[in-house]
Design a protein around this motif. Structure first.
Motif, PDB file in Angstrom:
ATOM      1  N   MET A 169       0.835  -1.208   0.000  1.00 22.39           N
ATOM      2  CA  MET A 169       0.000   0.000   0.000  1.00 22.39           C
ATOM      3  C   MET A 169       0.871   1.260   0.000  1.00 22.39           C
ATOM      4  SD  MET A 169      -2.957  -1.147  -0.401  1.00 22.39           S
ATOM      5  CE  MET A 169      -3.876   0.353  -0.286  1.00 22.39           C
ATOM      6  N   ALA A 170       1.963   1.219   0.764  1.00 22.45           N
ATOM      7  CA  ALA A 170       2.877   2.369   0.792  1.00 22.45           C
ATOM      8  C   ALA A 170       3.517   2.571  -0.581  1.00 22.45           C
ATOM      9  CB  ALA A 170       3.955   2.162   1.853  1.00 22.45           C
ATOM     10  N   GLN A 204       3.765   5.594  -5.589  1.00 25.49           N
ATOM     11  CA  GLN A 204       3.664   5.641  -7.051  1.00 25.49           C
ATOM     12  C   GLN A 204       2.603   6.661  -7.484  1.00 25.49           C
ATOM     13  OE1 GLN A 204       4.340   2.349  -9.281  1.00 25.49           O
ATOM     14  NE2 GLN A 204       3.715   3.362 -11.138  1.00 25.49           N
ATOM     15  N   GLN A 205       1.455   6.652  -6.816  1.00 25.30           N
ATOM     16  CA  GLN A 205       0.394   7.607  -7.145  1.00 25.30           C
ATOM     17  C   GLN A 205       0.870   9.043  -6.932  1.00 25.30           C
ATOM     18  OE1 GLN A 205      -2.677   6.071  -4.550  1.00 25.30           O
ATOM     19  NE2 GLN A 205      -3.603   4.842  -6.194  1.00 25.30           N
ATOM     20  N   LYS A 261       1.216  11.861  -9.795  1.00 20.34           N
ATOM     21  CA  LYS A 261       0.579  13.179  -9.661  1.00 20.34           C
ATOM     22  C   LYS A 261       1.620  14.286  -9.809  1.00 20.34           C
ATOM     23  CE  LYS A 261      -2.232  16.052  -6.608  1.00 20.34           C
ATOM     24  NZ  LYS A 261      -1.542  17.247  -6.999  1.00 20.34           N
ATOM     25  N   ALA A 262       2.782  14.100  -9.172  1.00 19.21           N
ATOM     26  CA  ALA A 262       3.858  15.095  -9.292  1.00 19.21           C
ATOM     27  C   ALA A 262       4.315  15.228 -10.734  1.00 19.21           C
ATOM     28  CB  ALA A 262       5.030  14.708  -8.390  1.00 19.21           C
ATOM     29  N   GLN A 263       4.390  14.094 -11.445  1.00 20.86           N
ATOM     30  CA  GLN A 263       4.781  14.118 -12.862  1.00 20.86           C
ATOM     31  C   GLN A 263       3.755  14.903 -13.685  1.00 20.86           C
ATOM     32  OE1 GLN A 263       7.442  12.533 -14.435  1.00 20.86           O
ATOM     33  NE2 GLN A 263       6.803  12.966 -16.511  1.00 20.86           N
TER      34      GLN A 263
END
Length: 194
Positions: free
Chosen positions: A57-58, A63-64, A68-70
């Motif tokens: 989960m971490a 990754q999410q 989002k940052a990308q």
């Protein structure tokens, strides 16, 4: 418990991120190092499964956040590129030393204008000016440029400039011969300026 101690007791070699979760569970475990490591190896009460699920989960959350940052970064780059585009004030540019596109289009639009094949264009250049046919390379387009407020050019496309013939004093051919580029326009041969 040190990571090396866990590895020696279990035979598992976790990543740093996984070990940080193992360590958290160890701190809340009711027992010593040996007891924890035995419970982990046997997956007693789902201990190893819980640890792996939390690690997974971490990783998914990380990754999410990275995705989002990308996306945020790509959106910002697009925004900055648009702002730079506005600041540079790009405008259409036509080199006044070469034949204007409007003059070419006027010649091309006449019903009796012939669109020359490369061979016919080479024959005409040989007969009128003595260019060696085998060294002639006919061009069928010209680059389209824009200029910015700093007088820098950028290529944005190409326009059709196939060889045309209407009369001995109304014609167009753009070509290279050797290392030189030329435009023949209305029986006027001149270097083509890039």
């Amino acid at each position: 418990m040190m990571r090396e101690e866990f590895e020696q007791r279990t035979g598992f070699f976790p990543t740093l991120s996984l070990y940080s979760i193992i360590e958290k569970y160890y701190m809340n475990f009711n027992g010593d190092k040996d007891a924890f490591c035995k419970a982990y190896k046997k997956d007693a009460d789902g201990l190893a499964t819980k640890i792996q699920r939390e690690a997974d989960m971490a990783a998914i959350k990380a990754q999410q956040e990275a995705e989002k940052a990308q996306k945020d970064m790509e959106a910002r780059i697009t925004e900055l590129e648009k702002a730079l585009e506005r600041e540079q004030e790009w405008k259409p540019y036509e080199d006044t030393d070469n034949v204007p596109q409007a003059d070419y289009e006027r010649l091309a639009s006449q019903s009796d204008t012939e669109h020359l094949s490369d061979e016919k264009a080479k024959d005409l250049l040989y007969e009128w000016y003595g260019f060696a046919r085998e060294k002639i390379r006919i061009h069928h387009s010209v680059p389209v440029y824009e200029v910015n407020r700093h007088r820098r050019l950028r290529k944005v496309g190409e326009l059709d400039r196939s060889p045309l013939y209407n009369a001995t004093d109304w014609n167009y051919i753009r070509f290279d011969c050797g290392c030189m580029s030329y435009e023949l326009y209305n029986d006027n041969l001149r270097p083509y300026l890039h």
